[in-house]
Design a protein around this motif. Sequence first.
Motif, PDB file in Angstrom:
ATOM      1  N   VAL A  70      52.189  15.170  81.306  1.00  0.00           N
ATOM      2  CA  VAL A  70      51.895  14.876  79.904  1.00  0.00           C
ATOM      3  C   VAL A  70      51.270  16.107  79.275  1.00  0.00           C
ATOM      4  N   ASN A  71      51.927  16.638  78.277  1.00  0.00           N
ATOM      5  CA  ASN A  71      51.457  17.848  77.582  1.00  0.00           C
ATOM      6  C   ASN A  71      51.096  18.950  78.573  1.00  0.00           C
ATOM      7  N   GLY A  72      51.931  19.106  79.603  1.00  0.00           N
ATOM      8  CA  GLY A  72      51.738  20.160  80.594  1.00  0.00           C
ATOM      9  C   GLY A  72      50.795  19.811  81.729  1.00  0.00           C
ATOM     10  N   LYS A  73      50.140  18.663  81.657  1.00  0.00           N
ATOM     11  CA  LYS A  73      49.194  18.264  82.702  1.00  0.00           C
ATOM     12  C   LYS A  73      49.886  17.348  83.709  1.00  0.00           C
ATOM     13  N   LYS A  74      49.917  17.775  84.974  1.00  0.00           N
ATOM     14  CA  LYS A  74      50.616  17.036  86.020  1.00  0.00           C
ATOM     15  C   LYS A  74      49.824  15.822  86.495  1.00  0.00           C
ATOM     16  N   ASN A  75      50.521  14.953  87.219  1.00  0.00           N
ATOM     17  CA  ASN A  75      49.936  13.801  87.915  1.00  0.00           C
ATOM     18  C   ASN A  75      49.291  12.765  87.008  1.00  0.00           C
ATOM     19  N   GLN A  76      49.838  12.570  85.824  1.00  0.00           N
ATOM     20  CA  GLN A  76      49.323  11.547  84.918  1.00  0.00           C
ATOM     21  C   GLN A  76      50.052  10.242  85.184  1.00  0.00           C
ATOM     22  N   ARG A  77      49.313   9.171  85.337  1.00  0.00           N
ATOM     23  CA  ARG A  77      49.934   7.876  85.579  1.00  0.00           C
ATOM     24  C   ARG A  77      50.391   7.292  84.240  1.00  0.00           C
ATOM     25  N   ALA A  78      51.690   7.126  84.112  1.00  0.00           N
ATOM     26  CA  ALA A  78      52.266   6.653  82.854  1.00  0.00           C
ATOM     27  C   ALA A  78      51.808   5.243  82.507  1.00  0.00           C
ATOM     28  N   CYS A  79      51.473   4.447  83.525  1.00  0.00           N
ATOM     29  CA  CYS A  79      51.058   3.062  83.250  1.00  0.00           C
ATOM     30  C   CYS A  79      49.654   2.982  82.674  1.00  0.00           C
ATOM     31  N   LEU A  80      48.849   4.022  82.869  1.00  0.00           N
ATOM     32  CA  LEU A  80      47.464   4.011  82.393  1.00  0.00           C
ATOM     33  C   LEU A  80      47.224   4.938  81.206  1.00  0.00           C
ATOM     34  N   THR A  81      48.196   5.751  80.865  1.00  0.00           N
ATOM     35  CA  THR A  81      48.017   6.748  79.817  1.00  0.00           C
ATOM     36  C   THR A  81      48.534   6.218  78.489  1.00  0.00           C
ATOM     37  N   PRO A  82      47.648   6.110  77.469  1.00  0.00           N
ATOM     38  CA  PRO A  82      48.100   5.624  76.160  1.00  0.00           C
ATOM     39  C   PRO A  82      48.969   6.655  75.443  1.00  0.00           C
ATOM     40  N   LEU A  83      49.986   6.167  74.790  1.00  0.00           N
ATOM     41  CA  LEU A  83      50.889   7.030  74.033  1.00  0.00           C
ATOM     42  C   LEU A  83      50.213   7.523  72.766  1.00  0.00           C
ATOM     43  N   LEU A  84      50.363   8.800  72.509  1.00  0.00           N
ATOM     44  CA  LEU A  84      49.856   9.413  71.283  1.00  0.00           C
ATOM     45  C   LEU A  84      51.005  10.121  70.572  1.00  0.00           C
ATOM     46  N   LYS A  85      50.847  10.315  69.296  1.00  0.00           N
ATOM     47  CA  LYS A  85      51.863  10.981  68.480  1.00  0.00           C
ATOM     48  C   LYS A  85      52.165  12.364  69.046  1.00  0.00           C
ATOM     49  N   ASP A  86      53.450  12.669  69.131  1.00  0.00           N
ATOM     50  CA  ASP A  86      53.964  13.977  69.539  1.00  0.00           C
ATOM     51  C   ASP A  86      53.645  14.365  70.984  1.00  0.00           C
ATOM     52  N   MET A  87      53.347  13.398  71.843  1.00  0.00           N
ATOM     53  CA  MET A  87      53.145  13.698  73.263  1.00  0.00           C
ATOM     54  C   MET A  87      54.430  14.262  73.843  1.00  0.00           C
ATOM     55  N   ALA A  88      54.287  15.247  74.718  1.00  0.00           N
ATOM     56  CA  ALA A  88      55.417  15.785  75.467  1.00  0.00           C
ATOM     57  C   ALA A  88      55.302  15.266  76.890  1.00  0.00           C
ATOM     58  N   ILE A  89      56.226  14.401  77.280  1.00  0.00           N
ATOM     59  CA  ILE A  89      56.186  13.756  78.583  1.00  0.00           C
ATOM     60  C   ILE A  89      57.429  14.179  79.363  1.00  0.00           C
ATOM     61  N   GLU A  90      57.216  14.541  80.636  1.00  0.00           N
ATOM     62  CA  GLU A  90      58.319  14.998  81.473  1.00  0.00           C
ATOM     63  C   GLU A  90      58.262  14.325  82.836  1.00  0.00           C
ATOM     64  N   GLN A  91      59.431  14.240  83.466  1.00  0.00           N
ATOM     65  CA  GLN A  91      59.475  13.776  84.839  1.00  0.00           C
ATOM     66  C   GLN A  91      58.750  14.773  85.721  1.00  0.00           C
ATOM     67  N   GLN A  92      58.067  14.265  86.722  1.00  0.00           N
ATOM     68  CA  GLN A  92      57.406  15.133  87.704  1.00  0.00           C
ATOM     69  C   GLN A  92      58.169  14.993  89.004  1.00  0.00           C
ATOM     70  N   MET A  93      58.747  16.068  89.460  1.00  0.00           N
ATOM     71  CA  MET A  93      59.619  16.018  90.621  1.00  0.00           C
ATOM     72  C   MET A  93      58.972  16.558  91.895  1.00  0.00           C
ATOM     73  N   GLU A  94      57.730  16.948  91.837  1.00  0.00           N
ATOM     74  CA  GLU A  94      57.093  17.509  93.032  1.00  0.00           C
ATOM     75  C   GLU A  94      55.975  16.610  93.536  1.00  0.00           C
ATOM     76  N   VAL A  95      55.673  16.752  94.800  1.00  0.00           N
ATOM     77  CA  VAL A  95      54.587  15.999  95.406  1.00  0.00           C
ATOM     78  C   VAL A  95      53.267  16.480  94.795  1.00  0.00           C
ATOM     79  N   PRO A  96      52.383  15.570  94.374  1.00  0.00           N
ATOM     80  CA  PRO A  96      51.147  16.017  93.735  1.00  0.00           C
ATOM     81  C   PRO A  96      50.203  16.743  94.675  1.00  0.00           C
TER      82      PRO A  96
END
Length: 110
Positions: free
Chosen positions: A74-100
């Motif tokens: 989320v906005n360049g920060k890895k390991n964010q849990r999508a189920c706990l992170t509230p959506l904000l305007k213009d968030m950039a969200i990407e798939q994380q393909m590596e082991v944290p």
Amino acid sequence: MTERIIKHKILEDLELNTVPFTWNNTVLYGNEGESITAALLANDIRKLREHEKDSQPRGMYCNIGHCSECRVIVNGKKNQRACLTPLLKDMAIEQQMEVPYVVKEGSPYV
């Protein structure tokens, strides 16, 4: 985006504030303050990432922050849990393909 519940018998009627966000550089829309997983599900996104070892699809599993299956960037920060992170305007969200973080072949980090 799929239809949303805005009238509820127990909860007060919901006021939806639709905001844009990006998922893997694609502009989507969700409701500000809802979880990222809710916004992705409303946009028919079920696959959040692939398993690091066997490339099997992963998505929302527990939806309460225990399993880490829904971790995203989320906005360049890895390991964010999508189920706990509230959506904000213009968030950039990407798939994380590596082991944290894991111990692999004697090294504390991959």
